[in-house]
Design a protein around this motif. Sequence first.
Motif, mmCIF file in Angstrom:
data_model
loop_
_atom_site.group_PDB
_atom_site.id
_atom_site.type_symbol
_atom_site.label_atom_id
_atom_site.label_comp_id
_atom_site.label_asym_id
_atom_site.label_seq_id
_atom_site.Cartn_x
_atom_site.Cartn_y
_atom_site.Cartn_z
ATOM 1 N N PHE A 137 0.829 -1.205 0.000
ATOM 2 C CA PHE A 137 0.000 0.000 0.000
ATOM 3 C C PHE A 137 0.860 1.250 0.000
ATOM 4 C CE2 PHE A 137 -3.196 3.062 0.821
ATOM 5 C CZ PHE A 137 -4.416 2.473 0.567
ATOM 6 N N LYS A 138 1.871 1.301 0.865
ATOM 7 C CA LYS A 138 2.708 2.495 0.970
ATOM 8 C C LYS A 138 3.419 2.800 -0.344
ATOM 9 C CE LYS A 138 5.123 0.635 4.337
ATOM 10 N NZ LYS A 138 4.693 -0.798 4.194
ATOM 11 N N LEU A 139 3.699 1.738 -1.136
ATOM 12 C CA LEU A 139 4.394 1.878 -2.406
ATOM 13 C C LEU A 139 3.455 2.111 -3.587
ATOM 14 C CD1 LEU A 139 6.822 -1.044 -1.702
ATOM 15 C CD2 LEU A 139 7.641 1.201 -2.426
ATOM 16 N N ALA A 140 2.140 2.078 -3.336
ATOM 17 C CA ALA A 140 1.165 2.048 -4.432
ATOM 18 C C ALA A 140 1.279 3.242 -5.365
ATOM 19 C CB ALA A 140 -0.249 1.955 -3.868
ATOM 20 N N SER A 141 1.593 4.409 -4.827
ATOM 21 C CA SER A 141 1.647 5.593 -5.691
ATOM 22 C C SER A 141 2.737 5.451 -6.750
ATOM 23 C CB SER A 141 1.864 6.851 -4.860
ATOM 24 O OG SER A 141 3.071 6.782 -4.117
ATOM 25 N N VAL A 142 3.888 4.893 -6.378
ATOM 26 C CA VAL A 142 4.978 4.720 -7.334
ATOM 27 C C VAL A 142 4.828 3.424 -8.124
ATOM 28 C CG1 VAL A 142 6.616 3.592 -5.754
ATOM 29 C CG2 VAL A 142 7.470 5.002 -7.622
ATOM 30 N N VAL A 143 4.215 2.400 -7.533
ATOM 31 C CA VAL A 143 3.936 1.167 -8.269
ATOM 32 C C VAL A 143 3.002 1.447 -9.445
ATOM 33 C CG1 VAL A 143 2.638 -1.012 -8.139
ATOM 34 C CG2 VAL A 143 4.403 -0.510 -6.453
ATOM 35 N N GLY A 144 2.003 2.293 -9.228
ATOM 36 C CA GLY A 144 1.103 2.657 -10.321
ATOM 37 C C GLY A 144 1.845 3.295 -11.482
ATOM 38 N N LYS A 145 2.811 4.137 -11.156
ATOM 39 C CA LYS A 145 3.629 4.763 -12.199
ATOM 40 C C LYS A 145 4.410 3.717 -12.976
ATOM 41 C CE LYS A 145 7.516 7.937 -12.861
ATOM 42 N NZ LYS A 145 8.522 8.796 -12.207
ATOM 43 N N VAL A 146 5.011 2.752 -12.274
ATOM 44 C CA VAL A 146 5.824 1.721 -12.919
ATOM 45 C C VAL A 146 4.965 0.804 -13.784
ATOM 46 C CG1 VAL A 146 7.258 -0.309 -12.485
ATOM 47 C CG2 VAL A 146 7.644 1.793 -11.188
ATOM 48 N N LEU A 147 3.820 0.368 -13.253
ATOM 49 C CA LEU A 147 2.939 -0.513 -14.040
ATOM 50 C C LEU A 147 2.414 0.207 -15.279
ATOM 51 C CD1 LEU A 147 0.924 -2.332 -11.218
ATOM 52 C CD2 LEU A 147 2.698 -3.307 -12.681
ATOM 53 N N ALA A 148 2.154 1.492 -15.159
ATOM 54 C CA ALA A 148 1.719 2.275 -16.326
ATOM 55 C C ALA A 148 2.838 2.350 -17.364
ATOM 56 C CB ALA A 148 1.289 3.673 -15.893
ATOM 57 N N GLU A 149 4.074 2.483 -16.898
ATOM 58 C CA GLU A 149 5.214 2.496 -17.827
ATOM 59 C C GLU A 149 5.336 1.163 -18.557
ATOM 60 O OE1 GLU A 149 8.058 5.681 -15.374
ATOM 61 O OE2 GLU A 149 8.221 3.525 -14.992
ATOM 62 N N LEU A 150 5.169 0.066 -17.837
ATOM 63 C CA LEU A 150 5.244 -1.249 -18.466
ATOM 64 C C LEU A 150 4.123 -1.429 -19.490
ATOM 65 C CD1 LEU A 150 6.079 -3.514 -15.365
ATOM 66 C CD2 LEU A 150 7.654 -2.746 -17.162
ATOM 67 N N ALA A 151 2.944 -0.935 -19.145
ATOM 68 C CA ALA A 151 1.780 -1.111 -20.032
ATOM 69 C C ALA A 151 1.903 -0.311 -21.317
ATOM 70 C CB ALA A 151 0.504 -0.719 -19.296
ATOM 71 N N THR A 152 2.694 0.763 -21.296
ATOM 72 C CA THR A 152 2.846 1.610 -22.476
ATOM 73 C C THR A 152 4.234 1.465 -23.112
ATOM 74 O OG1 THR A 152 3.430 3.461 -21.009
ATOM 75 C CG2 THR A 152 1.137 3.296 -21.708
ATOM 76 N N ASN A 153 4.963 0.415 -22.677
ATOM 77 C CA ASN A 153 6.288 0.100 -23.226
ATOM 78 C C ASN A 153 7.289 1.236 -23.074
ATOM 79 O OD1 ASN A 153 5.998 -2.646 -24.188
ATOM 80 N ND2 ASN A 153 4.573 -1.832 -25.712
ATOM 81 N N GLU A 154 7.154 1.994 -22.011
ATOM 82 C CA GLU A 154 8.161 2.996 -21.679
ATOM 83 C C GLU A 154 9.260 2.339 -20.838
ATOM 84 O OE1 GLU A 154 6.556 6.534 -19.879
ATOM 85 O OE2 GLU A 154 4.672 6.322 -20.975
ATOM 86 N N THR A 155 10.403 2.977 -20.812
ATOM 87 C CA THR A 155 11.489 2.479 -19.968
ATOM 88 C C THR A 155 11.118 2.708 -18.505
ATOM 89 O OG1 THR A 155 13.134 3.010 -21.651
ATOM 90 C CG2 THR A 155 13.935 2.684 -19.395
ATOM 91 N N PRO A 156 11.102 1.663 -17.674
ATOM 92 C CA PRO A 156 10.707 1.835 -16.266
ATOM 93 C C PRO A 156 11.638 2.797 -15.531
ATOM 94 C CG PRO A 156 10.686 -0.484 -16.877
ATOM 95 C CD PRO A 156 11.336 0.248 -18.002
ATOM 96 N N SER A 157 11.092 3.494 -14.570
ATOM 97 C CA SER A 157 11.844 4.483 -13.799
ATOM 98 C C SER A 157 12.843 3.845 -12.841
ATOM 99 C CB SER A 157 10.878 5.362 -13.000
ATOM 100 O OG SER A 157 10.021 6.079 -13.859
ATOM 101 N N TYR A 158 12.710 2.542 -12.596
ATOM 102 C CA TYR A 158 13.554 1.864 -11.612
ATOM 103 C C TYR A 158 14.093 0.566 -12.183
ATOM 104 C CZ TYR A 158 11.433 5.210 -8.452
ATOM 105 O OH TYR A 158 11.026 6.384 -7.875
ATOM 106 N N ASP A 159 15.156 0.076 -11.559
ATOM 107 C CA ASP A 159 15.692 -1.237 -11.901
ATOM 108 C C ASP A 159 14.647 -2.289 -11.548
ATOM 109 O OD1 ASP A 159 17.127 -3.567 -12.254
ATOM 110 O OD2 ASP A 159 18.501 -3.221 -10.587
ATOM 111 N N MET A 160 14.211 -3.036 -12.541
ATOM 112 C CA MET A 160 13.112 -3.978 -12.337
ATOM 113 C C MET A 160 13.599 -5.376 -11.932
ATOM 114 S SD MET A 160 10.666 -1.979 -12.752
ATOM 115 C CE MET A 160 9.302 -3.134 -12.653
ATOM 116 N N THR A 161 14.896 -5.543 -11.782
ATOM 117 C CA THR A 161 15.441 -6.869 -11.466
ATOM 118 C C THR A 161 14.774 -7.533 -10.260
ATOM 119 O OG1 THR A 161 17.577 -6.220 -12.409
ATOM 120 C CG2 THR A 161 17.544 -8.159 -10.970
#
Length: 382
Positions: A345-369
Amino acid sequence: MDFYDVIVVGAGIEGSSTAYQLAKQGKKTLLLEQFPLPHSRGSSHGQSRITRKAYGEMEHYTVMMKEAYKLWETLEQESGRKIFQETGMLTMGSADDKFTMGTIRCLQCHGIPHQTMDYNQMKRAYPMIEFPRDFTFVIDKSGGILRADKALMSYHETFRHYGGIIKDGEKVLEIIPGDSVVIITSTNQYRAQSVVLAVGAWATKLLPKLQVHLPIKVLRINVLYWKEKVSGQYGVDKFPVFLQENAISGFTVYGLPSAEYPGLVKICLHWGPEVDPDTRDKADDTWVINTMKKYVSKHFPELNPEPAIIETCMYTWSDDENLILDHHPSWRNIVIGAGFSGHGFKLASVVGKVLAELATNETPSYDMTPFRIQRFRHNAKL
């Protein structure tokens, strides 16, 4: 058949944050939810969640939390609602406790305001609690409370403001992959260029239909509230949120001040019986309740050691307790967000940004390893 840029399945906090990010970018976005909104059958209901910046045991989250705080603040501004309340977060443990010492190192390394205390200093600050005299205590001054219900409501409202569409009471029955993805629900059919699956506990049921078998399990969590003997003694102006790892048989206990219900303090075990999300109410929680009674009686003598209110929630727990944020192994236009393991939950605001990046084939803002499905290659069927 209606066509969308992105369909997000699951209107809990992770899916709602993702949908909000997509709509804000101008994407034609549909947010699907199987239950009528609002509801209490998933993992995002209730009034409060703990938040903090320091993640000594998983430091990559500390980096993400810096942006998460900024994004929560943006949501507050856009919605006009106060979502975050700073109280500080108290962590405690012995000198060999990896979590407490790791937290202190993380706070120091990242320049996060904090205070370490010995037993006597802790008792002067918080005379209403009792822990061993050889413990070290540390306050992460950035910690506090996220108003969960207000956060979820704010995402839904701002998502609509940006042109997003919510369809609730529609259970997804089938997902048909392809160059575009078809979703068949209990009442409609939709097509989208890409799909994000943020279905919480139902990932254990939906993902196998897409030939993804992850090492995740669903736990039913008892959300327990304990009555103050002296009204206001554990109020937000006097007591912080807290987290004690390895508190009981290796399990974590967490708590929040009396902020939700008048005179009731929220203290819970960060674990519970494994359940099927559709039949979670049948789980035997006797051990959890009895164990927590003993814990409260021992460490919180100014609380009545009998829970005044018992509510439930669910964790979708991954083997390594890291989130799963990745493309489907075979279909890149299907994105999976799962396994939030009780700290999503605490991470949800930034997780939403990352999942949106993945869904639109943008380069993720963070190391996804740390979040890739492939890390489970030895114990997952892909």
